[in-house]
Design a protein around this motif. Structure first.
Motif, PDB file in Angstrom:
ATOM      1  N   ASP A   1     -54.077  -4.557  60.326  1.00  0.00           N
ATOM      2  CA  ASP A   1     -52.683  -4.802  59.965  1.00  0.00           C
ATOM      3  C   ASP A   1     -51.828  -3.559  60.182  1.00  0.00           C
ATOM      4  OD1 ASP A   1     -53.336  -7.368  59.292  1.00  0.00           O
ATOM      5  OD2 ASP A   1     -53.434  -7.010  57.122  1.00  0.00           O
TER       6      ASP A   1
ATOM      7  N   ILE B   1     -51.244  -2.599  64.010  1.00  0.00           N
ATOM      8  CA  ILE B   1     -50.182  -3.353  64.685  1.00  0.00           C
ATOM      9  C   ILE B   1     -48.864  -2.592  64.610  1.00  0.00           C
ATOM     10  CG2 ILE B   1     -48.814  -5.478  64.615  1.00  0.00           C
ATOM     11  CD1 ILE B   1     -51.392  -6.855  63.541  1.00  0.00           C
ATOM     12  N   ARG B   2     -48.594  -1.973  63.458  1.00  0.00           N
ATOM     13  CA  ARG B   2     -47.328  -1.253  63.285  1.00  0.00           C
ATOM     14  C   ARG B   2     -47.208  -0.088  64.249  1.00  0.00           C
ATOM     15  NH1 ARG B   2     -48.319  -0.526  56.913  1.00  0.00           N
ATOM     16  NH2 ARG B   2     -48.808  -2.711  56.437  1.00  0.00           N
TER      17      ARG B   2
ATOM     18  N   ALA C   1     -57.441  -9.447  66.725  1.00  0.00           N
ATOM     19  CA  ALA C   1     -56.244  -9.791  65.963  1.00  0.00           C
ATOM     20  C   ALA C   1     -55.077  -8.876  66.317  1.00  0.00           C
ATOM     21  CB  ALA C   1     -56.544  -9.701  64.467  1.00  0.00           C
ATOM     22  N   VAL C   2     -55.360  -7.579  66.490  1.00  0.00           N
ATOM     23  CA  VAL C   2     -54.298  -6.637  66.873  1.00  0.00           C
ATOM     24  C   VAL C   2     -53.775  -6.972  68.264  1.00  0.00           C
ATOM     25  CG1 VAL C   2     -53.758  -4.224  67.368  1.00  0.00           C
ATOM     26  CG2 VAL C   2     -55.183  -4.801  65.393  1.00  0.00           C
TER      27      VAL C   2
ATOM     28  N   GLU D   1     -53.812  -9.835  69.790  1.00  0.00           N
ATOM     29  CA  GLU D   1     -53.059 -11.092  69.735  1.00  0.00           C
ATOM     30  C   GLU D   1     -51.674 -10.871  69.126  1.00  0.00           C
ATOM     31  OE1 GLU D   1     -53.476 -15.627  67.873  1.00  0.00           O
ATOM     32  OE2 GLU D   1     -55.036 -14.115  67.527  1.00  0.00           O
ATOM     33  N   ALA D   2     -51.608 -10.092  68.056  1.00  0.00           N
ATOM     34  CA  ALA D   2     -50.323  -9.847  67.396  1.00  0.00           C
ATOM     35  C   ALA D   2     -49.370  -9.089  68.308  1.00  0.00           C
ATOM     36  CB  ALA D   2     -50.543  -9.078  66.092  1.00  0.00           C
TER      37      ALA D   2
ATOM     38  N   ALA E   1     -47.736 -11.251  71.061  1.00  0.00           N
ATOM     39  CA  ALA E   1     -46.765 -12.279  70.678  1.00  0.00           C
ATOM     40  C   ALA E   1     -45.364 -11.860  71.097  1.00  0.00           C
ATOM     41  CB  ALA E   1     -46.821 -12.514  69.165  1.00  0.00           C
TER      42      ALA E   1
END
Length: 383
Positions: free
Chosen positions: A268, A271-272, A312-313, A315-316, A319
């Motif tokens: 999480d 991603i930032r 997950a990273v 994919e995010a 987007a």
């Protein structure tokens, strides 16, 4: 048959300076050369500075080169030092017309600039960066590495440049240029090379705020002579603080690799860091998942930090933007950890280790996708 002075000059001139990585004839370091009728070669060279750290190696290489010429029966070597005027001519030649204090890696550079970042500390970002640099250099690329993690520098130790007490060799100064130490064919600079141990105290910590951090990163990119590089890697500090913003301002053309572990808490935050890189105009080119599942002797796997964080990273970050691939998943490895502590990169010393193979695969993907030349000037003159 007695050797000719020209043959000796050619052999000596081909010796490569280990810091500048150029033949010493090209650097203007070869002086008078004569050969007596008995075959004794009198060779005179000039080092760049007094106390040159590469002096012994250069002298040994020059002596061996001269002795290897057919007809030479002995070598009388004299080692001097360049005059201030000769050093100025050399630094001008090294800059190739670029003004002093001008950063060569900004928009328009032919060097591929890759910043390695992470959302949080402790995910193995520096270990990955160091091994990735060594793996790219092993593929024949000219690689530079800037340890921009000023507060948490660890690159010198990971590449074996730091002594047992934590000190690392400082770059050689050639007037206003700094020549970076080289390890595993990677030219490297770190703030850790400028700090010295005092008595029994550990190597000093860096307690700097924004302006000093910006100036340090800028100086590394401007005053360190890396020469012609194919790839420049930057090991950024974790998070989205001052250094990440400074690198975004100085190198908006940089590509970014985001490092995470499989666990959601790390993913999480990672991603930032990718989103901040995009805000400064940089392009996120991939995600690397570190500390992935460990294969056990009985054939099962241990997912110590969970699974799926890297995907997950990726994919995010894909987007509503350009697709960001998962470049690789590096498994937990005691060999990788031990080699990092010993300053011996696993990709060089234990290439068959699963973590080494995974990092090598990431290096292959990066090496096979060179940066495009669209929008960049080429050093060509129409005739």
């Amino acid at each position: 048959m007695t050797a000719s002075a020209d043959a000796v000059r050619a052999a000596v001139g081909a010796v490569v300076d280990p810091e500048l990585r150029r033949p010493i004839a090209e650097l203007g370091m070869v002086r008078e050369i004569a050969v007596s009728p008995e075959g004794l070669a009198a060779v005179e060279i000039a080092l760049t500075i007094v106390g040159c750290p590469a002096a012994d190696r250069i002298a040994a290489d020059v002596r061996a080169a001269a002795a290897g010429v057919a007809g030479v029966t002995g070598v009388d070597l004299h080692v001097g030092v360049m005059s201030p005027g000769e050093r100025r001519e050399l630094t001008d030649r090294l800059r190739a017309g670029r003004p002093a204090r001008r950063m060569p890696f900004g928009p328009g550079t032919l060097t591929r600039v890759i910043a390695v970042t992470s959302g949080k500390g402790g995910v193995g970002k520096s270990t990955l960066t160091a091994n990735l640099a060594v793996a790219l250099a092993a593929r024949g690329l000219a690689v530079g590495l800037v340890d921009a993690d000023v507060h948490g520098f660890s690159i010198p130790a990971l590449l074996g440049l730091a002594d047992a007490d934590g000190t690392a060799p400082a770059p050689t100064r050639l007037d206003d240029l700094m020549l970076p130490p080289v390890a595993y064919d990677v030219k490297t600079v770190s703030i850790g090379m400028f700090l010295r141990r005092e008595g029994d105290a550990p190597v000093g910590a860096v307690a700097w705020r924004g302006p000093m951090l910006h100036r340090t990163v800028q100086q590394f990119l401007t005053d360190v002579y890396f020469g012609d590089l194919d790839v420049l890697l930057l090991d950024l500090p974790p998070g989205t603080g001052d250094v990440a913003i400074s690198v975004g301002q100085l190198l908006p053309n940089a590509e970014v690799i985001v490092v995470t572990t499989p666990q959601p808490a790390a993913a999480d935050v990672a991603i930032r860091s990718g989103l901040v890189a995009r805000q400064t105009g940089q392009r996120v080119v991939g995600v690397v998942e570190n500390m992935a599942a460990l294969a056990l002797p009985d054939g099962t796997t241990l997912e110590l930090f969970g699974s799926g964080g890297g995907a997950a990273v990726a994919e995010a970050l894909s987007a509503d933007a350009e697709a960001v691939p998962l470049l690789g998943s590096v498994p937990l490895s005691t060999t990788l950890r031990a080699d990092g502590d010993a300053g011996t990169p696993v990709v060089a010393c234990h290439p068959d280790d699963p973590a080494a193979r995974a990092i090598a695969a990431v290096a292959d993907r990066l090496a096979q996708t060179p940066r495009g030349l669209a929008g960049r000037g080429l050093p060509l003159t129409p005739r």
